[in-house]
Write an enzyme that holds these catalytic residues in place. Structure first.
Site: not given
Ligand code: URA
Length: 239
Positions: A103
């Site tokens: 993310d």
């Molecule tokens: N899980 C999440 O919620 N975000 C990420 O970036 C990776 C795994």
């Protein structure tokens, strides 16, 4: 391989630019000046130099990035900085892409490569490659959460996750944890905590399969994988 193709692949410009470079007399193969663009070379045996500097040929590139917050794990985005914007031109010429996504607000280990086969192997849902995250949670994480994650939790869309291994590092008003999962659903870690009524306030990936985040890399820094890391990735067989 033709010398002009080899040099163009390595980012020394278009075939036309490379032709010019050869014409200028800057290129030597095994200490012999080469001006003919169609000359064949063996990139693994012949020593190619440009203005006396050896050029090392490689087809694939494997980079470990310590992804900072605020950048997108994509190859292009009209509004935001992407992880490719961090890379130097000499690495970009290999057209690497991120292996999976983190993310925008997640930090940590991101592998970039142009090796599609390896990327496929690491990302295939059938392979169950474990990924470990460090996270700070907005409240107390308990033994019940460990048990729930071990069993699998139901996400907001009704999907039941595969078992996750949760370790509590520090529990209190906020908690520090490590969570290992073998899937890569959208926002999975955040949604797993939401499923037990908690919120992730900081998230960092610390490992993926055999690869561990190099803690000497500052946020936004990257480096090529070492021989050992690459070997461990290539030999990595997931159950
Ligand atoms: N899980 C999440 O919620 N975000 C990420 O970036 C990776 C795994």
């Amino acid at each position: 391989m033709r010398i002009d193709k080899m040099l163009a692949n390595l980012g020394f410009g278009s075939r036309k630019d490379v032709k010019q470079l050869l014409k200028s007399g800057a290129v030597e193969v095994n200490e012999q000046k080469v001006k003919d663009a169609s000359k064949h070379v063996d990139p693994n045996k012949d020593v190619v130099t440009i203005n006396g500097e050896e050029v090392v040929y490689k087809e694939f590139i494997y980079l470990m990035l310590n992804k900072p917050q605020g950048v997108i794990s994509a190859t292009e985005d009209s509004q935001h900085e992407t992880v490719l914007d961090i890379l130097e031109p000499e690495d970009l010429v290999f057209s690497p892409f991120p292996v999976g996504r983190l993310d925008k607000d997640t930090e940590g280990l991101l592998l970039l490569t142009n090796d599609g086969q390896l990327a496929h192997r690491l990302l295939s849902p059938k392979k169950h490659v474990p990924k470990t995250y460090f996270a700070v949670i907005n409240s107390e994480v308990t033994e019940e959460d460990i048990a729930a994650f071990k069993k699998g939790v139901i996400l907001d869309d009704g999907y039941e996750t595969k078992p996750g291994e949760l370790k509590i590092i520090k529990s209190g008003l906020t908690s520090d944890i490590e969570l290992t999962i073998t899937e890569g659903k959208f926002h999975q870690v955040k949604r797993m905590f939401e499923a037990v009524g908690k919120r992730v306030i900081y998230l960092q990936r610390i490992s993926m399969g055999p690869l561990q985040l190099d803690e000497t890399l500052e946020l936004g820094e990257y480096r090529e994988l070492t021989e050992e890391e690459l070997e461990s990735l290539m030999e990595y067989e997931v159950k």
